[in-house]
Each structure stands twice: as C-alpha cells, then as structure tokens.
Write an enzyme that holds these catalytic residues in place. Structure first.
Site, PDB file in Angstrom:
ATOM      1  N   CYS A  49       0.844  -1.198   0.000  1.00 55.17           N
ATOM      2  CA  CYS A  49       0.000   0.000   0.000  1.00 55.17           C
ATOM      3  C   CYS A  49       0.882   1.252   0.000  1.00 55.17           C
ATOM      4  CB  CYS A  49      -0.903  -0.009   1.229  1.00 55.17           C
ATOM      5  SG  CYS A  49      -1.713   1.557   1.528  1.00 55.17           S
ATOM      6  N   CYS A  52       0.484   3.310   3.492  1.00 51.56           N
ATOM      7  CA  CYS A  52       0.875   2.792   4.804  1.00 51.56           C
ATOM      8  C   CYS A  52       2.205   3.412   5.257  1.00 51.56           C
ATOM      9  CB  CYS A  52       0.999   1.267   4.752  1.00 51.56           C
ATOM     10  SG  CYS A  52      -0.564   0.403   5.013  1.00 51.56           S
ATOM     11  N   ASN A  74      -0.212  15.369  -3.564  1.00 46.71           N
ATOM     12  CA  ASN A  74      -0.530  14.245  -4.443  1.00 46.71           C
ATOM     13  C   ASN A  74       0.572  14.062  -5.500  1.00 46.71           C
ATOM     14  OD1 ASN A  74      -1.780  12.454  -6.303  1.00 46.71           O
ATOM     15  ND2 ASN A  74      -3.772  13.097  -5.528  1.00 46.71           N
ATOM     16  N   HIS A 114      -4.183   0.411   8.087  1.00 47.99           N
ATOM     17  CA  HIS A 114      -4.665   0.179   6.736  1.00 47.99           C
ATOM     18  C   HIS A 114      -6.130  -0.275   6.708  1.00 47.99           C
ATOM     19  CE1 HIS A 114      -4.106  -0.895   2.464  1.00 47.99           C
ATOM     20  NE2 HIS A 114      -4.814  -1.983   2.722  1.00 47.99           N
ATOM     21  N   ASN A 154     -13.517   9.578  -1.378  1.00 48.92           N
ATOM     22  CA  ASN A 154     -14.152   8.529  -2.188  1.00 48.92           C
ATOM     23  C   ASN A 154     -13.906   7.233  -1.474  1.00 48.92           C
ATOM     24  OD1 ASN A 154     -15.007  10.041  -4.368  1.00 48.92           O
ATOM     25  ND2 ASN A 154     -13.074   9.810  -5.448  1.00 48.92           N
ATOM     26  N   SER A 162      -9.082   3.781  -5.355  1.00 47.60           N
ATOM     27  CA  SER A 162      -8.147   2.757  -5.792  1.00 47.60           C
ATOM     28  C   SER A 162      -7.470   2.069  -4.612  1.00 47.60           C
ATOM     29  CB  SER A 162      -7.085   3.391  -6.702  1.00 47.60           C
ATOM     30  OG  SER A 162      -6.540   4.530  -6.064  1.00 47.60           O
ATOM     31  N   HIS A 165      -6.973   2.006   2.063  1.00 46.47           N
ATOM     32  CA  HIS A 165      -6.396   2.716   3.207  1.00 46.47           C
ATOM     33  C   HIS A 165      -7.230   3.988   3.474  1.00 46.47           C
ATOM     34  CE1 HIS A 165      -2.697   3.283   5.751  1.00 46.47           C
ATOM     35  NE2 HIS A 165      -3.395   4.397   5.964  1.00 46.47           N
ATOM     36  N   HIS A 167      -8.366   7.385   3.701  1.00 42.40           N
ATOM     37  CA  HIS A 167      -7.765   8.661   3.299  1.00 42.40           C
ATOM     38  C   HIS A 167      -8.776   9.514   2.551  1.00 42.40           C
ATOM     39  CE1 HIS A 167      -7.552   6.458  -0.522  1.00 42.40           C
ATOM     40  NE2 HIS A 167      -7.325   7.606  -1.124  1.00 42.40           N
ATOM     41  N   GLN A 169      -8.960  13.447   0.044  1.00 38.42           N
ATOM     42  CA  GLN A 169      -8.178  14.376  -0.761  1.00 38.42           C
ATOM     43  C   GLN A 169      -8.608  15.814  -0.503  1.00 38.42           C
ATOM     44  OE1 GLN A 169      -7.342  13.222  -4.873  1.00 38.42           O
ATOM     45  NE2 GLN A 169      -8.661  11.434  -4.566  1.00 38.42           N
ATOM     46  N   LYS A 312     -27.078   2.237  -8.117  1.00 35.31           N
ATOM     47  CA  LYS A 312     -27.790   3.157  -8.998  1.00 35.31           C
ATOM     48  C   LYS A 312     -26.829   3.666 -10.060  1.00 35.31           C
ATOM     49  CE  LYS A 312     -29.929   7.728  -8.947  1.00 35.31           C
ATOM     50  NZ  LYS A 312     -31.124   7.359  -9.714  1.00 35.31           N
ATOM     51  N   PHE A 313     -27.321   3.763 -11.296  1.00 35.42           N
ATOM     52  CA  PHE A 313     -26.536   4.360 -12.369  1.00 35.42           C
ATOM     53  C   PHE A 313     -27.171   5.672 -12.789  1.00 35.42           C
ATOM     54  CE2 PHE A 313     -25.124  -0.032 -12.789  1.00 35.42           C
ATOM     55  CZ  PHE A 313     -23.772   0.145 -12.995  1.00 35.42           C
ATOM     56  N   GLU A 318     -31.360  10.259 -17.070  1.00 34.69           N
ATOM     57  CA  GLU A 318     -30.655  11.017 -16.032  1.00 34.69           C
ATOM     58  C   GLU A 318     -29.461  11.770 -16.579  1.00 34.69           C
ATOM     59  OE1 GLU A 318     -30.260   7.592 -13.053  1.00 34.69           O
ATOM     60  OE2 GLU A 318     -31.629   9.126 -12.324  1.00 34.69           O
ATOM     61  N   GLN A 324     -33.200  10.910 -11.598  1.00 29.64           N
ATOM     62  CA  GLN A 324     -34.473  10.317 -11.195  1.00 29.64           C
ATOM     63  C   GLN A 324     -34.245   9.291 -10.113  1.00 29.64           C
ATOM     64  OE1 GLN A 324     -35.343   6.922 -12.060  1.00 29.64           O
ATOM     65  NE2 GLN A 324     -37.463   7.035 -11.378  1.00 29.64           N
TER      66      GLN A 324
END
Ligand code: ZN
Ligand code: ZN
Ligand code: ZN
Length: 342
Positions: A49, A52, A74, A114, A154, A162, A165, A167, A169, A312-313, A318, A324
């Site tokens: 990772c 870590c 970053n 982690h 995220n 991705s 761990h 975290h 941003q 949901k997409f 949409e 919706q």
C-alpha cells in the site's frame, strides 16, 4: 398529487435544479448488473500500500512512520500551483474558452492503520482527522490565489477509490468549482429575498416535520434532503450558522467526529457491507470576500440502491434529462433512522 404514489419532480433549492421521483416503481424487478461483493478483510498493514507508514510511493518518496494523520502533496496532482491563470478566448466568440487553473492537490491519511474506516474508527480517533481538515482548510484557503478548498473522500471500489487505506483528498482551486458555485448563487439569492439563511430555514423545517432527519447531536444534523438524488444520500449541516471550519470551536471538532462516525457506521448497516460513497464538505469560498449566505454542510452520495451489489446508475434520461429516483427520500430516511437508533 401524492408524494408517496404519483410521479413528481422536486426542486433542489441549493442548486435550483429539479429531480424526478417515481415512487410507484419501487416494486420493479431488477434484471441489470449485479456487482461482485467484496468481502475481503484488510490487514492492519499492507506492504504494497502506498499510503501505509514507511512504504514508498510511486513517485519515489517514502512515507514517514506516521502515528496519527499524514498529509502529502498528491504525486499525480490534477492541479499545479505555478499554472498561470490566463484566459484564452479564440476569436472572442466565447465558443472556445479556456482558463489556466492554479491549484494544490493533497492526500490526507486518516490513520496509520490500513484496515480502518470512519465507520470503524471511534469518534475520538476521528478528532485528529477533523483537526487536520481544519488546518488544511486554513492554510490553503489563506493563499492569495485560492478561492475554494474542497475536501472530499471517495470510499470503495464502486466509487473509484483505488486504495482501501482510509484517506481523503483536498483540492484547492483558484476558481470556485461548479457545485459550490451553484449553491453560492442560490444561497445569496435566498438571503437577499428572505433576509435569512437558506439552510438555517431548511433545517428548522425538517426539525418541525421530523420525517427526513436521520440523526442529530448538539452541533450537527443528518437529513435525507427532500431533493435527494442518490438512494441514501445525506446532507449533514451544522445547527449553528457558520460558513466553514474556520468557525469551528473545540466542541465542534468533537461533535462533527461523532456525527461522521454515526453516519458512516449507519451506512455500513444498510446492506451489511462497507458502504461505498463520495462525501465532501461544502464550505464558504476562500476568495477573500464576505460570505454571510454560506452555511457549512457536507454531502454524502452513496451509489448502493437495493443490496450490497445493486447500485444506482446515472444513465439514459438522467444523463440526458433529469436525475431520477424510485424509492422516496422519506422511505430512505425511515430506514436509515431505524438503523441509526437501533
Ligand atoms: Zn495502507
Ligand atoms: Zn445558516
Ligand atoms: Zn453543498
């Protein structure tokens, strides 16, 4: 028109955009994609990772043996501080317009562990994370060319994270990004015409109705907004009117940590899996102007719809028309409230 039965659209007063609600469709059978369920438990330390402690990152830098939170620029930053903020307008027709966007992108690790998440960290363990957010907001927001500081997380492969761990941003930009820019206009207009704050008024309406509120402590409230697009979307607002983390008291650190732990651990109970989401704080712009209209809040946008594997997409109507949803915000709030208190 019945909000529980008839197709209708609801206004998002924070963005002045509409969303379509189709409550009669909730019994529709699902024949689409079923994602693979991720059930692996993470180790406390992963030698592969890049977040870590002690490990080296792709750019060649090595992480220190950090013991609390850890912040770094970053390695693949989407923004660079030395970009020139010039504007290009080919032929001055306003058809081919571009602007240089100076900015800073950083990564904040929540913990050296982690395997933890905001849901599995205790509120006390989250407090240093809030402290770090406040420091980053202050430092980046005070820079001359930074008009906005966006802190966001995220979580989960489904949201494109991705690395498991824990975290988040921070992207600090010279312009105010699209979503807060829309909210800025709406909050300004509301303040001008009502002489009151949009979100202060909205929260007191929700507190009177007690239909969409999921949980509340002495500093913050979590509500499935009337205009929610994502199935289990949440809006977390400060109860006190304040623009952002610059106005936090030591008590706010504690209360926000508790609220974040409560919201994320409630999410994990919905489908008995670590709930994926994108979350972020919407704070007052740092463009050195006064922002009496701005009310501090966070958005949680989780994609899961009907189970740990059905998401949901945002496609078709949409993408080309209006977002919706089927399950109503009131039904989602009832489910979350039950899990938050149970
Ligand atoms: Zn790690
Ligand atoms: Zn307010
Ligand atoms: Zn917002």
């Amino acid at each position: 028109m019945k909000l529980t039965e008839d197709p209708h659209r609801r206004l998002n007063p924070l963005t002045n955009e509409w969303i379509l609600v189709s409550p009669h469709r909730t019994s529709r059978p699902w024949q689409g994609e079923v994602a693979k369920l991720q059930t692996t438990t993470e180790p406390t330390y992963d030698p592969n990772c890049y977040l870590c402690p002690g490990n080296s990152r792709v750019g060649g830098a090595r992480n220190p043996q950090y013991t609390s939170t850890f912040v770094f620029d970053n390695d693949y930053a989407a923004l660079k501080p030395d970009t020139k903020p010039e504007r290009l307008d080919f032929d001055s027709l306003g058809l081919l317009v571009a602007e240089g966007e100076p900015g800073v992108c950083r990564v904040i690790c929540f913990s050296p562990r982690h395997d933890l998440t905001l849901a599995t960290m205790s509120p006390r363990e989250i407090e240093p994370v809030v402290q770090t957010w406040v420091e980053q907001f202050r430092e980046l927001g005070s820079r001359e060319h930074i008009s906005y500081v966006q802190i966001f997380e995220n979580r989960g492969a489904m949201m494109g994270a991705s690395n498991p761990h824990p975290h988040c941003q921070v992207w600090a930009t010279s312009s105010i990004p699209e979503a807060p820019a829309k909210e800025l206009i709406a909050q300004e207009q509301y303040l001008r015409s009502h002489k009151r704050c949009l979100l202060c008024d909205y929260i007191s309406l929700e507190q009177r109705q007690q239909v969409r509120i999921v949980c509340e402590n002495a500093g913050f409230v979590a509500v499935v907004p009337f205009w929610a697009v994502w199935p289990f979307e949440l809006l977390v607002c400060s109860l006190r009117h304040m623009g952002g983390m610059n106005d936090f008291t030591p008590e706010d650190f504690r209360l926000l940590s508790e609220m974040l732990h409560r919201v994320t651990s409630t999410y994990d109970k919905v489908f008995q899996v670590p709930f994926p989401y994108s979350m972020g704080f919407h704070q007052s712009p740092t463009d050195k102007a006064d922002h009496p209209e701005w009310h501090f809040h966070a958005h949680f946008y989780p994609p899961l719809l009907r189970s740990a594997t059905v998401r949901k997409f945002m496609v078709g109507f949409e993408m080309l028309g209006t977002p919706q949803r089927d399950i109503t915000p009131e039904t989602a709030a009832a489910r979350l409230r039950e899990l938050a208190t149970g």
